[in-house]
Design a protein around this motif. Structure first.
Motif, mmCIF file in Angstrom:
data_model
loop_
_atom_site.group_PDB
_atom_site.id
_atom_site.type_symbol
_atom_site.label_atom_id
_atom_site.label_comp_id
_atom_site.label_asym_id
_atom_site.label_seq_id
_atom_site.Cartn_x
_atom_site.Cartn_y
_atom_site.Cartn_z
ATOM 1 N N LYS A 256 1.033 -1.214 -0.060
ATOM 2 C CA LYS A 256 0.186 0.071 -0.155
ATOM 3 C C LYS A 256 0.838 1.334 -0.069
ATOM 4 O O LYS A 256 0.723 2.284 -0.745
ATOM 5 C CB LYS A 256 -0.997 0.039 1.206
ATOM 6 C CG LYS A 256 -1.929 1.205 1.160
ATOM 7 C CD LYS A 256 -2.906 1.137 2.546
ATOM 8 C CE LYS A 256 -3.622 2.096 2.824
ATOM 9 N NZ LYS A 256 -4.616 2.020 3.815
ATOM 10 N N TRP A 257 1.929 1.367 0.813
ATOM 11 C CA TRP A 257 2.921 2.561 0.710
ATOM 12 C C TRP A 257 3.463 2.548 -0.458
ATOM 13 O O TRP A 257 3.615 3.571 -0.914
ATOM 14 C CB TRP A 257 4.026 2.065 1.851
ATOM 15 C CG TRP A 257 4.941 3.034 2.264
ATOM 16 C CD1 TRP A 257 4.731 4.314 2.760
ATOM 17 C CD2 TRP A 257 6.188 2.934 2.066
ATOM 18 N NE1 TRP A 257 5.863 5.086 2.834
ATOM 19 C CE2 TRP A 257 6.812 4.206 2.077
ATOM 20 C CE3 TRP A 257 7.075 2.070 1.290
ATOM 21 C CZ2 TRP A 257 8.263 4.616 2.018
ATOM 22 C CZ3 TRP A 257 8.326 2.407 1.219
ATOM 23 C CH2 TRP A 257 8.919 3.518 1.487
ATOM 24 N N GLN A 258 3.963 1.393 -1.076
ATOM 25 C CA GLN A 258 4.536 1.596 -2.404
ATOM 26 C C GLN A 258 3.688 2.224 -3.281
ATOM 27 O O GLN A 258 4.142 3.098 -4.307
ATOM 28 C CB GLN A 258 5.051 0.262 -2.966
ATOM 29 C CG GLN A 258 6.392 -0.057 -2.300
ATOM 30 C CD GLN A 258 6.713 -1.583 -2.752
ATOM 31 O OE1 GLN A 258 6.120 -2.530 -3.032
ATOM 32 N NE2 GLN A 258 8.239 -1.609 -2.907
ATOM 33 N N LEU A 259 2.375 1.804 -3.290
ATOM 34 C CA LEU A 259 1.433 2.137 -4.266
ATOM 35 C C LEU A 259 1.231 3.754 -4.142
ATOM 36 O O LEU A 259 1.031 4.463 -5.145
ATOM 37 C CB LEU A 259 -0.017 1.486 -4.149
ATOM 38 C CG LEU A 259 0.048 -0.026 -4.658
ATOM 39 C CD1 LEU A 259 -1.343 -0.420 -4.500
ATOM 40 C CD2 LEU A 259 0.355 0.029 -6.325
ATOM 41 N N LYS A 260 1.088 3.953 -2.895
ATOM 42 C CA LYS A 260 0.956 5.556 -2.653
ATOM 43 C C LYS A 260 1.825 6.385 -3.199
ATOM 44 O O LYS A 260 1.813 7.505 -3.360
ATOM 45 C CB LYS A 260 0.631 5.759 -1.234
ATOM 46 C CG LYS A 260 -0.895 5.367 -0.886
ATOM 47 C CD LYS A 260 -1.115 5.609 0.549
ATOM 48 C CE LYS A 260 -2.642 5.329 0.936
ATOM 49 N NZ LYS A 260 -2.919 5.978 2.375
ATOM 50 N N THR B 106 -2.168 3.059 -11.972
ATOM 51 C CA THR B 106 -3.055 2.433 -13.039
ATOM 52 C C THR B 106 -4.601 2.281 -12.256
ATOM 53 O O THR B 106 -4.546 2.364 -11.043
ATOM 54 C CB THR B 106 -2.375 1.302 -13.268
ATOM 55 O OG1 THR B 106 -2.630 0.335 -12.132
ATOM 56 C CG2 THR B 106 -1.182 1.301 -13.776
ATOM 57 N N LEU B 107 -5.322 1.897 -13.048
ATOM 58 C CA LEU B 107 -6.791 1.429 -12.552
ATOM 59 C C LEU B 107 -6.639 0.510 -11.542
ATOM 60 O O LEU B 107 -7.311 0.370 -10.623
ATOM 61 C CB LEU B 107 -7.647 0.964 -13.918
ATOM 62 C CG LEU B 107 -9.226 0.856 -13.467
ATOM 63 C CD1 LEU B 107 -9.772 2.032 -12.973
ATOM 64 C CD2 LEU B 107 -9.758 0.446 -14.822
ATOM 65 N N ALA C 191 -8.280 0.937 -2.899
ATOM 66 C CA ALA C 191 -9.655 1.028 -2.391
ATOM 67 C C ALA C 191 -10.001 -0.105 -1.732
ATOM 68 O O ALA C 191 -10.898 -0.182 -0.672
ATOM 69 C CB ALA C 191 -10.700 1.323 -3.572
ATOM 70 N N ALA C 192 -9.344 -1.316 -1.970
ATOM 71 C CA ALA C 192 -9.844 -2.582 -1.299
ATOM 72 C C ALA C 192 -9.347 -2.638 0.194
ATOM 73 O O ALA C 192 -10.027 -3.503 0.784
ATOM 74 C CB ALA C 192 -9.244 -3.837 -2.175
ATOM 75 N N TYR C 193 -8.361 -1.760 0.255
ATOM 76 C CA TYR C 193 -8.011 -1.881 1.723
ATOM 77 C C TYR C 193 -8.927 -1.524 2.781
ATOM 78 O O TYR C 193 -9.158 -1.808 4.032
ATOM 79 C CB TYR C 193 -6.626 -0.914 1.719
ATOM 80 C CG TYR C 193 -5.442 -1.763 1.502
ATOM 81 C CD1 TYR C 193 -4.635 -2.335 2.354
ATOM 82 C CD2 TYR C 193 -5.013 -1.504 0.256
ATOM 83 C CE1 TYR C 193 -3.336 -2.845 1.902
ATOM 84 C CE2 TYR C 193 -4.038 -2.150 -0.149
ATOM 85 C CZ TYR C 193 -2.964 -2.815 0.547
ATOM 86 O OH TYR C 193 -1.803 -3.308 0.255
#
Length: 176
Positions: free
Chosen positions: A132-136, A142-143, A150-152
């Motif tokens: 999650k941290w990496q994505l943020k 990406t979609l 959002a799934a978190y």
């Protein structure tokens, strides 16, 4: 045809598919922790299911380390994950988990499962928090990235009984 479905499920999505498959095949079903290789002698068709974990299929070693003992059986392996079903990533999962020789002995299927952060154990929550941290940190999401974030907060469940149709059809063809 006598069939058995064996599975390993952390959050319930793989178990749901395993139950549907066993129901369709009128077969037996076991969690991999309750299965041993000797019990598989009585079955013509073996289906193994595990969720994806860092692109590895949980518990699939149960089947792979015993392929030589199962050479006369029809074997299908399915993996579940939250990602959409796309050919390239599915092929990567297949090729990462099975050698070419193993791929000739079994059929592989990907069944879209889901993601429920609340059902993870402490270690998995830690790993998913790192993701999650990496994505943020990404400049452009990406979609799929946005959906994962959002799934978190809101668990997602993409399991559908119709998703097993291809696997069931393969078994029917193999047992003719």
């Amino acid at each position: 045809m006598k069939a058995v479905v064996i599975y390993k499920s952390k959050t319930g999505f793989t178990k749901k598919y395993a139950e549907w498959i066993a129901e369709e095949l009128h077969g037996d079903i076991f969690d991999v922790s309750k299965a041993d290789i000797n019990m598989l002698e009585d079955y013509d068709t073996i289906v193994y299911g595990g969720s994806l974990y860092a692109s590895g299929i949980l518990g699939v070693k149960f089947i792979l380390k015993n392929l030589d003992k199962l050479k006369d059986k029809k074997i299908a392996v399915f993996a579940t994950g939250a990602s959409p079903s796309r050919e390239e990533p599915i092929n990567e999962v297949r090729d990462r988990n099975f050698t070419k020789e193993q791929q000739e002995q079994l059929a592989f299927f990907y069944l879209r499962g889901g993601f429920d952060y609340t059902k993870l154990n402490v270690f998995d929550k830690f790993l998913m928090s790192l993701l999650k941290w990496q994505l943020k940190k990404k400049k452009e999401l990406t979609l799929d990235d946005r959906g994962m974030l959002a799934a978190y907060e809101n668990p997602i469940d993409f399991t559908r009984k119709k998703n097993i149709e291809e696997l069931i059809a393969w078994i029917a063809r193999e047992n003719k």
